[in-house]
Write an enzyme that holds these catalytic residues in place. Structure first.
Site, PDB file in Angstrom:
ATOM      1  N   SER A   1       2.042  -5.416  27.173  1.00  0.00           N
ATOM      2  CA  SER A   1       0.613  -5.400  26.832  1.00  0.00           C
ATOM      3  C   SER A   1      -0.312  -5.146  28.024  1.00  0.00           C
ATOM      4  O   SER A   1      -1.446  -5.607  28.014  1.00  0.00           O
ATOM      5  CB  SER A   1       0.237  -6.723  26.166  1.00  0.00           C
ATOM      6  OG  SER A   1       0.452  -7.790  27.061  1.00  0.00           O
TER       7      SER A   1
ATOM      8  N   ASN B   1       9.612  -0.374  23.803  1.00  0.00           N
ATOM      9  CA  ASN B   1       9.444  -1.795  23.449  1.00  0.00           C
ATOM     10  C   ASN B   1       8.522  -2.006  22.254  1.00  0.00           C
ATOM     11  O   ASN B   1       8.775  -2.860  21.413  1.00  0.00           O
ATOM     12  CB  ASN B   1       8.854  -2.577  24.631  1.00  0.00           C
ATOM     13  CG  ASN B   1       9.921  -3.028  25.584  1.00  0.00           C
ATOM     14  OD1 ASN B   1      10.532  -4.059  25.390  1.00  0.00           O
ATOM     15  ND2 ASN B   1      10.183  -2.229  26.587  1.00  0.00           N
TER      16      ASN B   1
ATOM     17  N   THR C   1      -4.313  -5.052  18.494  1.00  0.00           N
ATOM     18  CA  THR C   1      -5.260  -5.188  19.606  1.00  0.00           C
ATOM     19  C   THR C   1      -6.511  -4.347  19.403  1.00  0.00           C
ATOM     20  O   THR C   1      -6.457  -3.304  18.727  1.00  0.00           O
ATOM     21  CB  THR C   1      -4.586  -4.724  20.916  1.00  0.00           C
ATOM     22  OG1 THR C   1      -5.575  -4.629  21.946  1.00  0.00           O
ATOM     23  CG2 THR C   1      -3.936  -3.371  20.785  1.00  0.00           C
TER      24      THR C   1
ATOM     25  N   TYR D   1      -0.702   1.995  25.646  1.00  0.00           N
ATOM     26  CA  TYR D   1      -0.614   0.675  25.016  1.00  0.00           C
ATOM     27  C   TYR D   1      -1.291   0.700  23.638  1.00  0.00           C
ATOM     28  O   TYR D   1      -0.681   0.319  22.622  1.00  0.00           O
ATOM     29  CB  TYR D   1      -1.270  -0.377  25.925  1.00  0.00           C
ATOM     30  CG  TYR D   1      -1.450  -1.718  25.254  1.00  0.00           C
ATOM     31  CD1 TYR D   1      -0.361  -2.411  24.734  1.00  0.00           C
ATOM     32  CD2 TYR D   1      -2.718  -2.280  25.121  1.00  0.00           C
ATOM     33  CE1 TYR D   1      -0.533  -3.633  24.106  1.00  0.00           C
ATOM     34  CE2 TYR D   1      -2.897  -3.506  24.500  1.00  0.00           C
ATOM     35  CZ  TYR D   1      -1.804  -4.179  23.994  1.00  0.00           C
ATOM     36  OH  TYR D   1      -1.965  -5.378  23.365  1.00  0.00           O
TER      37      TYR D   1
ATOM     38  N   LEU E   1      -8.971 -11.647  33.101  1.00  0.00           N
ATOM     39  CA  LEU E   1     -10.091 -12.212  33.865  1.00  0.00           C
ATOM     40  C   LEU E   1     -10.032 -13.737  33.992  1.00  0.00           C
ATOM     41  O   LEU E   1     -10.089 -14.269  35.112  1.00  0.00           O
ATOM     42  CB  LEU E   1     -11.428 -11.794  33.212  1.00  0.00           C
ATOM     43  CG  LEU E   1     -12.647 -12.370  33.929  1.00  0.00           C
ATOM     44  CD1 LEU E   1     -12.778 -11.795  35.334  1.00  0.00           C
ATOM     45  CD2 LEU E   1     -13.919 -12.109  33.131  1.00  0.00           C
TER      46      LEU E   1
ATOM     47  N   GLY F   1     -11.113   2.978  32.821  1.00  0.00           N
ATOM     48  CA  GLY F   1     -10.832   2.740  31.406  1.00  0.00           C
ATOM     49  C   GLY F   1     -11.501   1.518  30.818  1.00  0.00           C
ATOM     50  O   GLY F   1     -11.261   1.199  29.648  1.00  0.00           O
TER      51      GLY F   1
HETATM   52  N1  UFG Z   1     -12.148  -8.158  35.290  1.00  0.00           N
HETATM   53  C1  UFG Z   1     -12.678  -8.300  36.562  1.00  0.00           C
HETATM   54  N2  UFG Z   1     -11.840  -8.733  37.544  1.00  0.00           N
HETATM   55  C2  UFG Z   1     -10.529  -9.044  37.326  1.00  0.00           C
HETATM   56  C3  UFG Z   1      -9.994  -8.910  36.012  1.00  0.00           C
HETATM   57  C4  UFG Z   1     -10.847  -8.448  35.033  1.00  0.00           C
HETATM   58  O1  UFG Z   1     -13.850  -8.036  36.799  1.00  0.00           O
HETATM   59  O2  UFG Z   1      -9.832  -9.437  38.278  1.00  0.00           O
HETATM   60  C5  UFG Z   1     -13.030  -7.690  34.203  1.00  0.00           C
HETATM   61  C6  UFG Z   1     -12.541  -6.401  33.556  1.00  0.00           C
HETATM   62  O3  UFG Z   1     -13.051  -5.292  34.258  1.00  0.00           O
HETATM   63  C7  UFG Z   1     -13.136  -6.537  32.155  1.00  0.00           C
HETATM   64  C8  UFG Z   1     -13.122  -8.048  31.893  1.00  0.00           C
HETATM   65  O4  UFG Z   1     -13.000  -8.650  33.182  1.00  0.00           O
HETATM   66  O5  UFG Z   1     -14.444  -6.104  32.150  1.00  0.00           O
HETATM   67  C9  UFG Z   1     -11.970  -8.503  31.043  1.00  0.00           C
HETATM   68  O6  UFG Z   1     -10.767  -7.966  31.568  1.00  0.00           O
HETATM   69  P1  UFG Z   1      -9.320  -8.405  31.051  1.00  0.00           P
HETATM   70  O7  UFG Z   1      -8.337  -7.644  31.879  1.00  0.00           O
HETATM   71  O8  UFG Z   1      -9.231  -9.875  31.019  1.00  0.00           O
HETATM   72  O9  UFG Z   1      -9.292  -7.915  29.562  1.00  0.00           O
HETATM   73  P2  UFG Z   1      -9.553  -6.462  28.930  1.00  0.00           P
HETATM   74  O10 UFG Z   1     -10.863  -6.545  28.214  1.00  0.00           O
HETATM   75  O11 UFG Z   1      -9.400  -5.373  29.904  1.00  0.00           O
HETATM   76  O12 UFG Z   1      -8.313  -6.344  27.986  1.00  0.00           O
HETATM   77  C10 UFG Z   1      -8.312  -6.799  26.673  1.00  0.00           C
HETATM   78  C11 UFG Z   1      -6.901  -7.193  26.281  1.00  0.00           C
HETATM   79  C12 UFG Z   1      -6.028  -5.980  26.282  1.00  0.00           C
HETATM   80  C13 UFG Z   1      -6.616  -4.912  25.416  1.00  0.00           C
HETATM   81  C14 UFG Z   1      -8.034  -4.621  25.841  1.00  0.00           C
HETATM   82  C15 UFG Z   1      -8.706  -3.670  24.890  1.00  0.00           C
HETATM   83  O13 UFG Z   1      -6.409  -8.157  27.191  1.00  0.00           O
HETATM   84  O14 UFG Z   1      -4.746  -6.318  25.779  1.00  0.00           O
HETATM   85  O15 UFG Z   1      -8.806  -5.803  25.843  1.00  0.00           O
HETATM   86  O16 UFG Z   1      -9.449  -2.744  25.591  1.00  0.00           O
HETATM   87  F1  UFG Z   1      -5.912  -3.773  25.538  1.00  0.00           F
END
Ligand code: UFG
Length: 324
Positions: A76, A91, A116, A140, A189, A283
């Protein structure tokens, strides 16, 4: 009922096992432990093996005869899926089709699929409801959407009942902090912010503060893992009562920015969290917020832990403990 939880050693699967056991169900877990933890399988029997191996899953299904299957086992990580798409197709798609083949042959019972928000791709409007076009922008999201489409076709052709639950940002941990989120590497995050607060992760990097949002940082819809599990229980009940194929978004319907997460964490842990602003992560859409009206209306789902501080607080109690 006897429920097979595929990926029950992982973050959401382990919470689901607990929720099922609390409802009196018997839990059978399948997991290859490639990303999950044996120690997280506390409310069911672990059958270690690869879902993509027909010689493993077929006989297991015949032996266990589950009344329903919940499928969480998947890779994921968006970035990893871009770098190594074969891992994701094998997978997330091939192994799921092997599981579905085995189910068709033995137990064509209700199937609850962990999907998702990534199936939507770049949002055209927010909040996003289930009618929003599905145009995933990374392997993904494509692999999850491919399984969703297979499930719709399998219902039409084979009457295999299923529900696809599209999670937004799963977060938090169960109330007693016996299990929680533990990924390696950790990209999400909230756990990263908590690691920084614990002083083990160095300062958090905020991925961009020039987005078109009030404070310039990305907004996401954080949904508590226990609320997600409640939705699965309701979806299972509905599938058993009214077999069909359906799709539901699962989110709070309320978005929080990265800065709001930092602020809520500072309040929970009682001190500011060290951070610095870095470049945008490729992205990342500016805003991802769910319209979960369908799950509320049709399933009667009422997320209860919608407050960001409550979500962060439950995750904090887990992260302060020794890891698995
Ligand atoms: N972020 C930071 N710093 C970090 C990690 C994350 O600023 O160290 C920000 C990211 O840019 C984003 C937000 O925090 O804006 C949330 O990021 P996450 O990685 O926690 O989660 P995502 O929104 O990227 O991902 C989630 C799900 C994925 C799914 C995605 C859909 O966890 O499985 O939404 O776009 F694919």
């Amino acid at each position: 009922m006897r429920i097979l939880v595929c990926g029950g050693a992982g973050y959401i699967g382990s919470h689901m096992s607990l929720a099922l056991a609390e409802c009196g169900h018997t839990v059978e877990v399948v997991d290859d432990l490639s990303t999950g933890h044996a120690a997280a399988v506390r409310w069911g029997t672990l059958h270690r093996g690869d879902l993509g191996d027909a010689a493993f899953i077929g006989p297991l299904l015949r032996r266990i005869q589950p009344d329903a299957v919940m499928h969480f086992a998947a890779r994921s990580l968006v970035g990893e899926s871009v770098a190594d798409p074969a891992l994701y197709y094998r997978n997330n798609v091939a192994a799921t089709l092997t599981l579905l083949e085995a189910m068709r042959a033995t137990v064509p019972r209700p199937f609850v699929f962990s999907s998702t928000a990534a199936v939507y791709g770049e949002p055209q409007c927010v909040p996003i409801d289930e009618n929003h076009a599905c145009a995933p922008i990374n392997p993904y999201g494509v692999t999850k959407h491919t399984v969703e489409r297979a499930l719709a076709d399998y219902w039409r052709a084979y009457r295999l009942p299923s529900v696809s639950l599209r999670y937004f940002n799963a977060a938090g941990a169960e109330a007693q902090a016996r299990i929680g989120e533990s990924h390696a590497p950790e990209t999400h995050l909230i756990p990263r912010v908590l690691k920084s607060a614990l002083d083990g992760g160095g300062p958090l990097t905020v991925f961009g503060d020039d987005y078109p949002t009030a404070d310039g940082t990305c907004i996401r819809d954080y949904v508590h893992v226990e609320d997600l599990c409640q939705a699965h229980l309701l979806a299972l009940e509905r599938l058993c009562a009214q077999p069909s194929h359906e799709v539901f978004n699962l989110g709070n319907g309320r978005g929080y920015s990265v800065r709001e997460v930092l602020q809520a964490t500072a309040e929970v842990v009682g001190r500011p969290v060290a951070h610095r602003v870095g470049p945008r992560r490729a992205g990342d859409p500016a805003v991802l917020v769910a319209d979960s009206g369908r799950a509320r209306e049709i399933l009667g789902w009422r997320p209860r832990r919608t407050d960001l501080s409550a979500i962060v607080d439950s995750a904090w109690r887990w992260h302060r403990r020794p890891a698995f």
